[in-house]
Design a protein around this motif. Structure first.
Motif, PDB file in Angstrom:
ATOM      1  N   PRO A   1       0.798  -1.234   0.000  1.00  0.00           N
ATOM      2  CA  PRO A   1       0.000   0.000   0.000  1.00  0.00           C
ATOM      3  C   PRO A   1       0.828   1.281   0.000  1.00  0.00           C
ATOM      4  N   SER A   2       2.068   1.206   0.453  1.00  0.00           N
ATOM      5  CA  SER A   2       2.890   2.412   0.511  1.00  0.00           C
ATOM      6  C   SER A   2       3.480   2.721  -0.859  1.00  0.00           C
ATOM      7  N   PRO A   3       3.366   3.966  -1.329  1.00  0.00           N
ATOM      8  CA  PRO A   3       3.953   4.313  -2.628  1.00  0.00           C
ATOM      9  C   PRO A   3       5.482   4.277  -2.613  1.00  0.00           C
ATOM     10  N   TRP A   4       6.093   4.292  -1.428  1.00  0.00           N
ATOM     11  CA  TRP A   4       7.548   4.232  -1.345  1.00  0.00           C
ATOM     12  C   TRP A   4       8.069   2.844  -1.694  1.00  0.00           C
ATOM     13  N   TYR A   5       7.286   1.832  -1.411  1.00  0.00           N
ATOM     14  CA  TYR A   5       7.732   0.461  -1.655  1.00  0.00           C
ATOM     15  C   TYR A   5       7.153  -0.128  -2.934  1.00  0.00           C
ATOM     16  N   ARG A   6       6.218   0.545  -3.540  1.00  0.00           N
ATOM     17  CA  ARG A   6       5.567   0.044  -4.746  1.00  0.00           C
ATOM     18  C   ARG A   6       6.456   0.291  -5.955  1.00  0.00           C
ATOM     19  N   PRO A   7       6.666  -0.704  -6.810  1.00  0.00           N
ATOM     20  CA  PRO A   7       7.490  -0.481  -8.011  1.00  0.00           C
ATOM     21  C   PRO A   7       6.704   0.296  -9.073  1.00  0.00           C
ATOM     22  N   ARG A   8       7.428   0.777 -10.052  1.00  0.00           N
ATOM     23  CA  ARG A   8       6.762   1.488 -11.137  1.00  0.00           C
ATOM     24  C   ARG A   8       5.958   0.516 -11.983  1.00  0.00           C
ATOM     25  N   SER A   9       4.880   1.013 -12.544  1.00  0.00           N
ATOM     26  CA  SER A   9       4.039   0.154 -13.374  1.00  0.00           C
ATOM     27  C   SER A   9       4.658   0.002 -14.764  1.00  0.00           C
ATOM     28  N   PHE A  10       4.057  -0.879 -15.536  1.00  0.00           N
ATOM     29  CA  PHE A  10       4.538  -1.152 -16.884  1.00  0.00           C
ATOM     30  C   PHE A  10       4.481   0.114 -17.733  1.00  0.00           C
TER      31      PHE A  10
ATOM     32  N   LEU B   1      11.114   5.047 -20.863  1.00  0.00           N
ATOM     33  CA  LEU B   1      11.919   4.628 -22.008  1.00  0.00           C
ATOM     34  C   LEU B   1      11.687   5.520 -23.220  1.00  0.00           C
ATOM     35  N   ALA B   2      10.473   6.051 -23.339  1.00  0.00           N
ATOM     36  CA  ALA B   2      10.154   6.931 -24.457  1.00  0.00           C
ATOM     37  C   ALA B   2      10.683   8.350 -24.229  1.00  0.00           C
ATOM     38  N   GLY B   3      11.206   8.613 -23.049  1.00  0.00           N
ATOM     39  CA  GLY B   3      11.774   9.926 -22.772  1.00  0.00           C
ATOM     40  C   GLY B   3      10.803  10.892 -22.134  1.00  0.00           C
ATOM     41  N   MET B   4       9.645  10.437 -21.762  1.00  0.00           N
ATOM     42  CA  MET B   4       8.681  11.312 -21.110  1.00  0.00           C
ATOM     43  C   MET B   4       9.063  11.445 -19.647  1.00  0.00           C
ATOM     44  N   LYS B   5       8.893  12.624 -19.110  1.00  0.00           N
ATOM     45  CA  LYS B   5       9.229  12.850 -17.711  1.00  0.00           C
ATOM     46  C   LYS B   5       8.085  12.376 -16.827  1.00  0.00           C
ATOM     47  N   LEU B   6       8.460  11.772 -15.737  1.00  0.00           N
ATOM     48  CA  LEU B   6       7.469  11.284 -14.788  1.00  0.00           C
ATOM     49  C   LEU B   6       7.412  12.218 -13.595  1.00  0.00           C
ATOM     50  N   HIS B   7       6.216  12.575 -13.227  1.00  0.00           N
ATOM     51  CA  HIS B   7       6.021  13.415 -12.051  1.00  0.00           C
ATOM     52  C   HIS B   7       5.138  12.647 -11.082  1.00  0.00           C
ATOM     53  N   THR B   8       5.766  12.054 -10.091  1.00  0.00           N
ATOM     54  CA  THR B   8       5.031  11.324  -9.072  1.00  0.00           C
ATOM     55  C   THR B   8       5.204  12.065  -7.763  1.00  0.00           C
ATOM     56  N   THR B   9       4.113  12.445  -7.187  1.00  0.00           N
ATOM     57  CA  THR B   9       4.175  13.142  -5.906  1.00  0.00           C
ATOM     58  C   THR B   9       3.629  12.215  -4.825  1.00  0.00           C
ATOM     59  N   ILE B  10       4.348  12.186  -3.730  1.00  0.00           N
ATOM     60  CA  ILE B  10       3.932  11.373  -2.598  1.00  0.00           C
ATOM     61  C   ILE B  10       3.777  12.305  -1.409  1.00  0.00           C
ATOM     62  N   VAL B  11       2.602  12.264  -0.834  1.00  0.00           N
ATOM     63  CA  VAL B  11       2.307  13.101   0.325  1.00  0.00           C
ATOM     64  C   VAL B  11       2.863  12.410   1.568  1.00  0.00           C
ATOM     65  N   ALA B  12       3.285  13.203   2.540  1.00  0.00           N
ATOM     66  CA  ALA B  12       3.807  12.632   3.782  1.00  0.00           C
ATOM     67  C   ALA B  12       2.717  11.828   4.482  1.00  0.00           C
ATOM     68  N   LYS B  13       3.106  10.662   4.989  1.00  0.00           N
ATOM     69  CA  LYS B  13       2.208   9.729   5.693  1.00  0.00           C
ATOM     70  C   LYS B  13       1.038   9.275   4.828  1.00  0.00           C
ATOM     71  N   GLU B  14       1.262   9.225   3.519  1.00  0.00           N
ATOM     72  CA  GLU B  14       0.226   8.749   2.611  1.00  0.00           C
ATOM     73  C   GLU B  14       0.067   7.244   2.779  1.00  0.00           C
ATOM     74  N   CYS B  15      -1.132   6.790   2.933  1.00  0.00           N
ATOM     75  CA  CYS B  15      -1.470   5.369   3.101  1.00  0.00           C
ATOM     76  C   CYS B  15      -0.776   4.765   4.314  1.00  0.00           C
ATOM     77  N   TYR B  16      -0.561   5.558   5.361  1.00  0.00           N
ATOM     78  CA  TYR B  16       0.165   5.077   6.531  1.00  0.00           C
ATOM     79  C   TYR B  16      -0.609   3.982   7.260  1.00  0.00           C
TER      80      TYR B  16
ATOM     81  N   GLU C   1      -2.979   1.983   6.038  1.00  0.00           N
ATOM     82  CA  GLU C   1      -3.021   0.770   5.216  1.00  0.00           C
ATOM     83  C   GLU C   1      -1.688   0.031   5.267  1.00  0.00           C
ATOM     84  N   GLN C   2      -0.602   0.810   5.299  1.00  0.00           N
ATOM     85  CA  GLN C   2       0.715   0.196   5.365  1.00  0.00           C
ATOM     86  C   GLN C   2       0.889  -0.537   6.694  1.00  0.00           C
ATOM     87  N   GLU C   3       0.449   0.063   7.784  1.00  0.00           N
ATOM     88  CA  GLU C   3       0.564  -0.596   9.082  1.00  0.00           C
ATOM     89  C   GLU C   3      -0.262  -1.878   9.109  1.00  0.00           C
ATOM     90  N   GLN C   4      -1.461  -1.849   8.541  1.00  0.00           N
ATOM     91  CA  GLN C   4      -2.291  -3.054   8.478  1.00  0.00           C
ATOM     92  C   GLN C   4      -1.615  -4.120   7.613  1.00  0.00           C
TER      93      GLN C   4
END
Length: 144
Positions: A19-28, A35-50, A52-55
């Motif tokens: 559930p934590s975005p820090w441990y989740r790998p990138r999708s396909f 690989l196509a050269g597009m920039k990825l902008h992923t924002t993760i909020v502090a304590k996001e899904c905290y 769910e992660q504990e559960q």
């Protein structure tokens, strides 16, 4: 040959369920975009899904504890089985030592355990395989 990719796909699936975005790998699609050269902008909020992660972590901990308990039970069962087999072996050796078996005659017997018929069985088996192969080659059939 296909075991390694299958193992990696299984690990990727396990990691993607975290559930934590820090441990989740990138999708396909994210990998293809990078690989196509597009920039990825992923924002993760502090304590996001905290929560769910504990559960998830507690469920994972409970699962590993259950596996450890099962492993201990299996170890106990295998130890008891080993002890039982040792006792049976001791009983068998004691019985074998107490019994005196002697053969009365030394001639040809049809006992399959004495090794007389085994070479004959092997040669008949090889002969049958050869006949079957020859028959299949002449009839042009695949062996069953």
């Amino acid at each position: 040959l296909f075991c390694v990719p299958w193992l990696f796909f299984g690990l990727l699936k396990e990691e993607s369920e975290h559930p934590s975005p820090w441990y989740r790998p990138r999708s396909f699609w994210e990998v293809l975009q990078s690989l196509a050269g597009m920039k990825l902008h992923t924002t993760i909020v502090a304590k996001e899904c905290y929560e769910e992660q504990e559960q998830y972590l507690t469920a994972l901990k409970e699962k590993s504890d259950e596996v450890k308990l099962l492993e201990e039970e299996v170890k106990k069962d295998t130890e008891l089985e080993r002890i039982r087999e040792e006792e049976e072996q001791k009983m068998i050796t004691a019985i074998e030592e107490s019994i005196d078996i002697k053969t009365k005659q030394k001639g040809f017997t049809l006992n399959p355990l004495n090794g007389t018929l085994f070479p004959i069985q092997q040669s008949i088996g090889n002969w049958c395989l050869g006949v079957r192969f020859y028959r299949n080659m002449m009839a042009w059939e695949l062996p069953e």
